[in-house]
Design a protein around this motif. Sequence first.
Motif, PDB file in Angstrom:
ATOM      1  N   LEU A 262       9.959 131.632  15.466  1.00  0.00           N
ATOM      2  CA  LEU A 262      11.265 132.197  15.108  1.00  0.00           C
ATOM      3  C   LEU A 262      11.774 131.438  13.886  1.00  0.00           C
ATOM      4  O   LEU A 262      12.383 130.379  14.020  1.00  0.00           O
ATOM      5  CB  LEU A 262      12.237 132.081  16.277  1.00  0.00           C
ATOM      6  CG  LEU A 262      11.778 132.706  17.593  1.00  0.00           C
ATOM      7  CD1 LEU A 262      12.746 132.352  18.717  1.00  0.00           C
ATOM      8  CD2 LEU A 262      11.643 134.217  17.439  1.00  0.00           C
ATOM      9  N   ALA A 263      11.504 131.961  12.709  1.00  0.00           N
ATOM     10  CA  ALA A 263      11.803 131.250  11.457  1.00  0.00           C
ATOM     11  C   ALA A 263      13.248 130.778  11.399  1.00  0.00           C
ATOM     12  O   ALA A 263      13.516 129.618  11.081  1.00  0.00           O
ATOM     13  CB  ALA A 263      11.475 132.135  10.257  1.00  0.00           C
ATOM     14  N   ASP A 264      14.181 131.675  11.731  1.00  0.00           N
ATOM     15  CA  ASP A 264      15.593 131.289  11.665  1.00  0.00           C
ATOM     16  C   ASP A 264      16.224 131.148  13.050  1.00  0.00           C
ATOM     17  O   ASP A 264      17.439 131.109  13.191  1.00  0.00           O
ATOM     18  CB  ASP A 264      16.385 132.279  10.812  1.00  0.00           C
ATOM     19  CG  ASP A 264      16.458 133.677  11.419  1.00  0.00           C
ATOM     20  OD1 ASP A 264      15.867 133.910  12.491  1.00  0.00           O
ATOM     21  OD2 ASP A 264      17.119 134.540  10.823  1.00  0.00           O
ATOM     22  N   GLY A 265      15.388 131.093  14.091  1.00  0.00           N
ATOM     23  CA  GLY A 265      15.893 130.916  15.461  1.00  0.00           C
ATOM     24  C   GLY A 265      16.269 132.196  16.156  1.00  0.00           C
ATOM     25  O   GLY A 265      16.763 132.165  17.284  1.00  0.00           O
ATOM     26  N   THR A 266      16.057 133.341  15.511  1.00  0.00           N
ATOM     27  CA  THR A 266      16.334 134.637  16.127  1.00  0.00           C
ATOM     28  C   THR A 266      15.111 135.533  15.967  1.00  0.00           C
ATOM     29  O   THR A 266      14.247 135.283  15.128  1.00  0.00           O
ATOM     30  CB  THR A 266      17.540 135.342  15.472  1.00  0.00           C
ATOM     31  OG1 THR A 266      17.204 135.661  14.115  1.00  0.00           O
ATOM     32  CG2 THR A 266      18.776 134.479  15.502  1.00  0.00           C
ATOM     33  N   GLY A 267      15.061 136.577  16.753  1.00  0.00           N
ATOM     34  CA  GLY A 267      13.968 137.521  16.590  1.00  0.00           C
ATOM     35  C   GLY A 267      13.843 138.473  17.751  1.00  0.00           C
ATOM     36  O   GLY A 267      14.565 138.378  18.742  1.00  0.00           O
ATOM     37  N   THR A 268      12.911 139.408  17.596  1.00  0.00           N
ATOM     38  CA  THR A 268      12.575 140.360  18.643  1.00  0.00           C
ATOM     39  C   THR A 268      11.122 140.139  19.018  1.00  0.00           C
ATOM     40  O   THR A 268      10.252 140.107  18.151  1.00  0.00           O
ATOM     41  CB  THR A 268      12.785 141.810  18.163  1.00  0.00           C
ATOM     42  OG1 THR A 268      14.162 141.986  17.817  1.00  0.00           O
ATOM     43  CG2 THR A 268      12.417 142.804  19.255  1.00  0.00           C
ATOM     44  N   LEU A 269      10.887 139.973  20.291  1.00  0.00           N
ATOM     45  CA  LEU A 269       9.541 139.791  20.824  1.00  0.00           C
ATOM     46  C   LEU A 269       9.156 141.086  21.524  1.00  0.00           C
ATOM     47  O   LEU A 269       9.867 141.528  22.429  1.00  0.00           O
ATOM     48  CB  LEU A 269       9.503 138.631  21.813  1.00  0.00           C
ATOM     49  CG  LEU A 269      10.132 137.318  21.355  1.00  0.00           C
ATOM     50  CD1 LEU A 269      10.177 136.316  22.501  1.00  0.00           C
ATOM     51  CD2 LEU A 269       9.372 136.757  20.174  1.00  0.00           C
TER      52      LEU A 269
ATOM     53  N   ASP B 241      21.288 126.240  23.129  1.00  0.00           N
ATOM     54  CA  ASP B 241      22.142 127.325  22.662  1.00  0.00           C
ATOM     55  C   ASP B 241      21.421 128.669  22.647  1.00  0.00           C
ATOM     56  O   ASP B 241      21.974 129.673  22.200  1.00  0.00           O
ATOM     57  CB  ASP B 241      22.658 127.017  21.255  1.00  0.00           C
ATOM     58  CG  ASP B 241      23.583 125.805  21.243  1.00  0.00           C
ATOM     59  OD1 ASP B 241      24.328 125.613  22.222  1.00  0.00           O
ATOM     60  OD2 ASP B 241      23.557 125.049  20.256  1.00  0.00           O
ATOM     61  N   ALA B 242      20.193 128.703  23.131  1.00  0.00           N
ATOM     62  CA  ALA B 242      19.391 129.922  23.105  1.00  0.00           C
ATOM     63  C   ALA B 242      19.942 130.975  24.058  1.00  0.00           C
ATOM     64  O   ALA B 242      20.441 130.657  25.138  1.00  0.00           O
ATOM     65  CB  ALA B 242      17.947 129.600  23.457  1.00  0.00           C
TER      66      ALA B 242
ATOM     67  N   ALA C 184      15.755 126.709  14.260  1.00  0.00           N
ATOM     68  CA  ALA C 184      14.856 127.334  13.287  1.00  0.00           C
ATOM     69  C   ALA C 184      13.449 126.772  13.452  1.00  0.00           C
ATOM     70  O   ALA C 184      13.258 125.579  13.660  1.00  0.00           O
ATOM     71  CB  ALA C 184      15.366 127.085  11.867  1.00  0.00           C
ATOM     72  N   GLY C 185      12.467 127.652  13.391  1.00  0.00           N
ATOM     73  CA  GLY C 185      11.077 127.242  13.511  1.00  0.00           C
ATOM     74  C   GLY C 185      10.568 127.114  14.928  1.00  0.00           C
ATOM     75  O   GLY C 185       9.430 126.679  15.136  1.00  0.00           O
ATOM     76  N   THR C 186      11.366 127.508  15.914  1.00  0.00           N
ATOM     77  CA  THR C 186      10.934 127.427  17.310  1.00  0.00           C
ATOM     78  C   THR C 186       9.713 128.308  17.543  1.00  0.00           C
ATOM     79  O   THR C 186       9.682 129.461  17.120  1.00  0.00           O
ATOM     80  CB  THR C 186      12.070 127.860  18.258  1.00  0.00           C
ATOM     81  OG1 THR C 186      13.125 126.909  18.184  1.00  0.00           O
ATOM     82  CG2 THR C 186      11.599 127.961  19.703  1.00  0.00           C
TER      83      THR C 186
END
Length: 123
Positions: A73-80, A3-4, A39-41
Amino acid sequence: DRDARGTVTITITVPRDSAGVVTGPGTANFSAQVSGFPAGTAVRAAHIHPGAAGVNGSPLVDTGLTPATAITLADGTGTLTFSGIDISQANAQAIITNPAGFYFNIHTVLTPGGAVRGQLVRQ
């Protein structure tokens, strides 16, 4: 990672002549917004690869992210964000000339071959 999703903005800064031809090496800045990961990825690599849609290639421009410097990614989202990545004159010119011949790929522990991939487009 099925689902990413993600988007990336890549800014390449290189010297050019009056015709727009790249005349030397430069740098690339990356800002990738990702979501839909479990989450946690742990994101452990991100690169530009040569290859048209559906064709795989070896990393060409590496952001420097490694398994040792993975971003979780603690909650599965983020900016890299990766800034000041060296890019050769030849690689910059090739990407600028034919962005669709290259793709950006983000790799995770769960999908080491690539979790999110997208062809480059000029904006």
